[in-house]
Design an enzyme around this catalytic site. Sequence first.
Site, mmCIF file in Angstrom:
data_model
loop_
_atom_site.group_PDB
_atom_site.id
_atom_site.type_symbol
_atom_site.label_atom_id
_atom_site.label_comp_id
_atom_site.label_asym_id
_atom_site.label_seq_id
_atom_site.Cartn_x
_atom_site.Cartn_y
_atom_site.Cartn_z
ATOM 1 N N ALA A 100 37.303 41.287 34.869
ATOM 2 C CA ALA A 100 36.038 40.545 35.021
ATOM 3 C C ALA A 100 35.105 41.160 36.064
ATOM 4 O O ALA A 100 34.133 40.529 36.456
ATOM 5 C CB ALA A 100 36.320 39.084 35.358
ATOM 6 N N ASN A 123 40.903 39.655 28.513
ATOM 7 C CA ASN A 123 39.646 40.342 28.194
ATOM 8 C C ASN A 123 39.694 41.830 28.516
ATOM 9 O O ASN A 123 38.950 42.609 27.923
ATOM 10 C CB ASN A 123 38.512 39.655 28.970
ATOM 11 N N TYR A 134 41.874 52.073 19.089
ATOM 12 C CA TYR A 134 41.241 50.821 19.506
ATOM 13 C C TYR A 134 41.391 49.754 18.405
ATOM 14 O O TYR A 134 41.767 48.599 18.685
ATOM 15 C CB TYR A 134 39.768 51.108 19.797
ATOM 16 N N ARG A 156 33.082 43.482 35.578
ATOM 17 C CA ARG A 156 31.812 43.823 34.926
ATOM 18 C C ARG A 156 31.847 43.385 33.461
ATOM 19 O O ARG A 156 32.871 42.873 32.991
ATOM 20 C CB ARG A 156 31.510 45.321 35.035
ATOM 21 N N ALA A 190 43.631 49.585 16.054
ATOM 22 C CA ALA A 190 45.037 49.173 15.946
ATOM 23 C C ALA A 190 45.380 48.180 17.061
ATOM 24 O O ALA A 190 46.032 47.161 16.824
ATOM 25 C CB ALA A 190 45.949 50.396 16.025
HETATM 26 P P1 NAP Z 1 33.690 46.970 30.328
HETATM 27 O O1 NAP Z 1 32.284 46.666 30.681
HETATM 28 O O2 NAP Z 1 34.119 48.394 30.203
HETATM 29 O O3 NAP Z 1 34.666 46.215 31.376
HETATM 30 C C1 NAP Z 1 36.048 46.350 31.262
HETATM 31 C C2 NAP Z 1 36.726 45.480 32.315
HETATM 32 O O4 NAP Z 1 38.144 45.613 32.166
HETATM 33 C C3 NAP Z 1 36.404 45.902 33.738
HETATM 34 O O5 NAP Z 1 36.358 44.750 34.544
HETATM 35 C C4 NAP Z 1 37.618 46.780 34.109
HETATM 36 O O6 NAP Z 1 37.877 46.818 35.528
HETATM 37 C C5 NAP Z 1 38.714 46.025 33.404
HETATM 38 N N1 NAP Z 1 39.901 46.825 33.143
HETATM 39 C C6 NAP Z 1 39.987 48.022 32.516
HETATM 40 N N2 NAP Z 1 41.267 48.429 32.462
HETATM 41 C C7 NAP Z 1 42.010 47.456 33.072
HETATM 42 C C8 NAP Z 1 43.386 47.284 33.349
HETATM 43 N N3 NAP Z 1 44.287 48.203 32.981
HETATM 44 N N4 NAP Z 1 43.803 46.169 33.994
HETATM 45 C C9 NAP Z 1 42.901 45.227 34.398
HETATM 46 N N5 NAP Z 1 41.585 45.331 34.159
HETATM 47 C C10 NAP Z 1 41.144 46.431 33.508
HETATM 48 O O7 NAP Z 1 34.097 46.294 28.927
HETATM 49 P P2 NAP Z 1 33.355 45.128 28.083
HETATM 50 O O8 NAP Z 1 32.369 45.755 27.187
HETATM 51 O O9 NAP Z 1 32.954 44.026 28.969
HETATM 52 O O10 NAP Z 1 34.561 44.648 27.133
HETATM 53 C C11 NAP Z 1 35.432 43.581 27.508
HETATM 54 C C12 NAP Z 1 36.389 43.299 26.340
HETATM 55 O O11 NAP Z 1 35.652 42.992 25.162
HETATM 56 C C13 NAP Z 1 37.281 44.504 25.980
HETATM 57 O O12 NAP Z 1 38.555 44.049 25.616
HETATM 58 C C14 NAP Z 1 36.567 45.101 24.779
HETATM 59 O O13 NAP Z 1 37.449 45.807 23.955
HETATM 60 C C15 NAP Z 1 36.035 43.846 24.100
HETATM 61 N N6 NAP Z 1 34.887 44.101 23.234
HETATM 62 C C16 NAP Z 1 33.725 44.612 23.728
HETATM 63 C C17 NAP Z 1 32.647 44.819 22.850
HETATM 64 C C18 NAP Z 1 31.339 45.355 23.317
HETATM 65 O O14 NAP Z 1 30.476 45.593 22.457
HETATM 66 N N7 NAP Z 1 31.096 45.544 24.596
HETATM 67 C C19 NAP Z 1 32.796 44.523 21.497
HETATM 68 C C20 NAP Z 1 33.992 44.008 21.034
HETATM 69 C C21 NAP Z 1 35.029 43.790 21.915
HETATM 70 P P3 NAP Z 1 37.196 47.978 36.477
HETATM 71 O O15 NAP Z 1 35.740 47.597 36.623
HETATM 72 O O16 NAP Z 1 37.931 47.851 37.764
HETATM 73 O O17 NAP Z 1 37.401 49.277 35.751
#
Ligand code: NAP
Length: 248
Positions: A14, A91, A156, A16, A158
């Site tokens: 969370a 998430n 991704y 970002r 999968a």
């Molecule tokens: P993001 O902006 O890249 O943020 C990812 C978050 O996950 C960050 O807070 C990051 O922490 C944290 N993180 C990464 N690896 C981690 C780990 N091993 N353990 C704990 N925390 C971890 O991603 P987002 O776009 O908000 O996406 C959030 C979720 O929604 C993901 O599961 C993504 O697959 C899904 N999603 C996103 C979209 C889209 O269009 N954006 C669409 C469909 C699904 P740090 O800041 O410390 O790296």
Amino acid sequence: MKLLEGKTAIITGASRGIGKGIAEVFAQHGANVAFTYSSSVDAANALEEALKATGVKAKGYKSNAADFEEAQQLVKDVVEDFGGIDILINNAGITKDNLLMRMSEEDFDTVIEINLKSIFNMTKAVQRTMLKQRHGSIINMSSVVGVKGNAGQANYAASKAGMIGFSKSMALELGSRNIRTNVIAPGFIETEMTAKLDEDTVNSWRNAIPLKRGGTPEDIANACVFLASDLSAYVTGQVLNVDGGMLT
Ligand code: NAP
């Protein structure tokens, strides 16, 4: 109306993007928020302060969701700090895109561990607390890509499809104890994850969406409020597409 007053939520990833949006909207709805991050210490501290300023209890924890022991320790710490866990939102997620031809074994394994194994780790860790309480709402963040597949994202897709199978199984296993498990499949949500893409690609995606825009973290957060709150008390085992009509 505050729909999550007095409830405690753990939200992974969370610092970002979507996770941050969920944390902010949950705090507005009165939830106490425990959240995790991987490396963004400053962003996490800033979010913790901003959430506390709304009057709820909030704390950020540096914890790797892919690590089984860290997930166990995290839940232990959160139960000690907050006194219980009503809502788990898995998430945290990453992408490492490539055509299969160029995808390394490491990139496949890393995406599966962070996106899919993490929900096993976290669900197992909260299970005891939720079973004892005889209530809980677990929300797993999949993707339209997990429902439909996508060229260049086999790892991704999968991982995100695997989350759906896992969640439906949890709905069956845990339903008798009033623990609900649902999935959100976001479409194209504009965050740092998608900001890496070039403008032409982004515009073509916006145009292909029936609602003619990318989604916002708040769009996803509002769906999470529904699934986390008692408004969805009779909803479990479902996949809710929040995608502007993309998969219609
Ligand atoms: P993001 O902006 O890249 O943020 C990812 C978050 O996950 C960050 O807070 C990051 O922490 C944290 N993180 C990464 N690896 C981690 C780990 N091993 N353990 C704990 N925390 C971890 O991603 P987002 O776009 O908000 O996406 C959030 C979720 O929604 C993901 O599961 C993504 O697959 C899904 N999603 C996103 C979209 C889209 O269009 N954006 C669409 C469909 C699904 P740090 O800041 O410390 O790296």
